[in-house]
Design a protein around this motif. Structure first.
Motif, PDB file in Angstrom:
ATOM      1  N   ILE A  97      36.699  -3.090   9.145  1.00  0.00           N
ATOM      2  CA  ILE A  97      35.481  -2.917   9.946  1.00  0.00           C
ATOM      3  C   ILE A  97      35.378  -1.442  10.315  1.00  0.00           C
ATOM      4  N   VAL A 100      37.105   0.542  13.453  1.00  0.00           N
ATOM      5  CA  VAL A 100      38.338  -0.120  13.898  1.00  0.00           C
ATOM      6  C   VAL A 100      39.497   0.514  13.142  1.00  0.00           C
ATOM      7  N   ILE A 141      32.116  -1.872  20.086  1.00  0.00           N
ATOM      8  CA  ILE A 141      31.701  -3.140  19.469  1.00  0.00           C
ATOM      9  C   ILE A 141      30.230  -3.083  19.094  1.00  0.00           C
ATOM     10  N   ASP A 144      29.275   0.374  16.799  1.00  0.00           N
ATOM     11  CA  ASP A 144      29.673   0.318  15.392  1.00  0.00           C
ATOM     12  C   ASP A 144      29.296  -0.997  14.711  1.00  0.00           C
ATOM     13  N   TRP A 146      30.253  -4.208  15.053  1.00  0.00           N
ATOM     14  CA  TRP A 146      31.396  -4.994  14.587  1.00  0.00           C
ATOM     15  C   TRP A 146      30.991  -6.412  14.190  1.00  0.00           C
ATOM     16  N   GLN A 149      29.225  -6.529  10.833  1.00  0.00           N
ATOM     17  CA  GLN A 149      30.200  -6.260   9.777  1.00  0.00           C
ATOM     18  C   GLN A 149      31.116  -7.463   9.568  1.00  0.00           C
TER      19      GLN A 149
END
Length: 169
Positions: A97, A100, A141, A144, A146, A149
């Motif tokens: 991800i 991360v 979170i 990006d 998350w 993704q």
């Protein structure tokens, strides 16, 4: 002529910095020398004694009996939220991800998050709960994406993931 002027200006700047550093160091030395007879508060308190009085007249004029209220009981820590349980299928490589890295993978693992499916299933409340525990990584979170993704990675949709977020891992 301009190069000699430049050299003079650089020389003056260096001289100013040296003079400032010297003045700063002598001021610190003077403060330490002036207070050398009086113990520092941290040294006195470390030994368990009260700080030395500076004005005895003020102390003598103080009321004789002073009652100090007892300290309030420490607040109970908030109960730790229950981590989301990982499915029996094993852990995914969460570093795929975007946003991360290894530290976040370890932190998420401590919180019980080990698969793309767990992240893909997060609702707003779960995002807030996890985000509050990410410390300096808070806000990642949503920033990006998350969840978006993780949904693609959990579904195995590698081509759409690569098209939207690029290759990662």
């Amino acid at each position: 002529m301009p190069s000699s002027l430049l050299l003079v200006l650089i020389g003056l700047a260096v001289l100013a910095v040296v003079a400032w550093a010297f003045a700063r160091s002598t001021r610190k030395a003077k403060v330490i020398a002036d207070d050398s007879a009086t113990p520092l508060a941290r040294d006195v308190l470390a030994e368990g004694a009260a700080p030395a009085p500076r004005n005895q007249a003020l102390i003598d004029a103080a009321p004789a009996a002073v009652t100090i209220p007892p300290a309030p009981a420490p607040a109970e820590p908030a109960p730790a939220p229950t981590p989301t349980l990982a499915p029996a299928g094993g852990a995914d490589d969460l570093s795929r991800i975007k946003g991360v890295g290894p530290k976040l993978v370890a932190l998420l693992g401590e919180l019980g998050v080990t698969t793309f499916a767990q992240i893909a299933a997060w609702d707003d409340a779960e995002v807030e709960r996890i985000d509050a525990q990410l410390g300096r990584f808070a806000g990642r979170i949503t920033r990006d994406q998350w969840i978006a993704q993780a949904k693609l990675l959990a579904a195995g949709d590698e081509s759409t993931f690569a098209a939207q977020f690029g290759n990662n891992g």
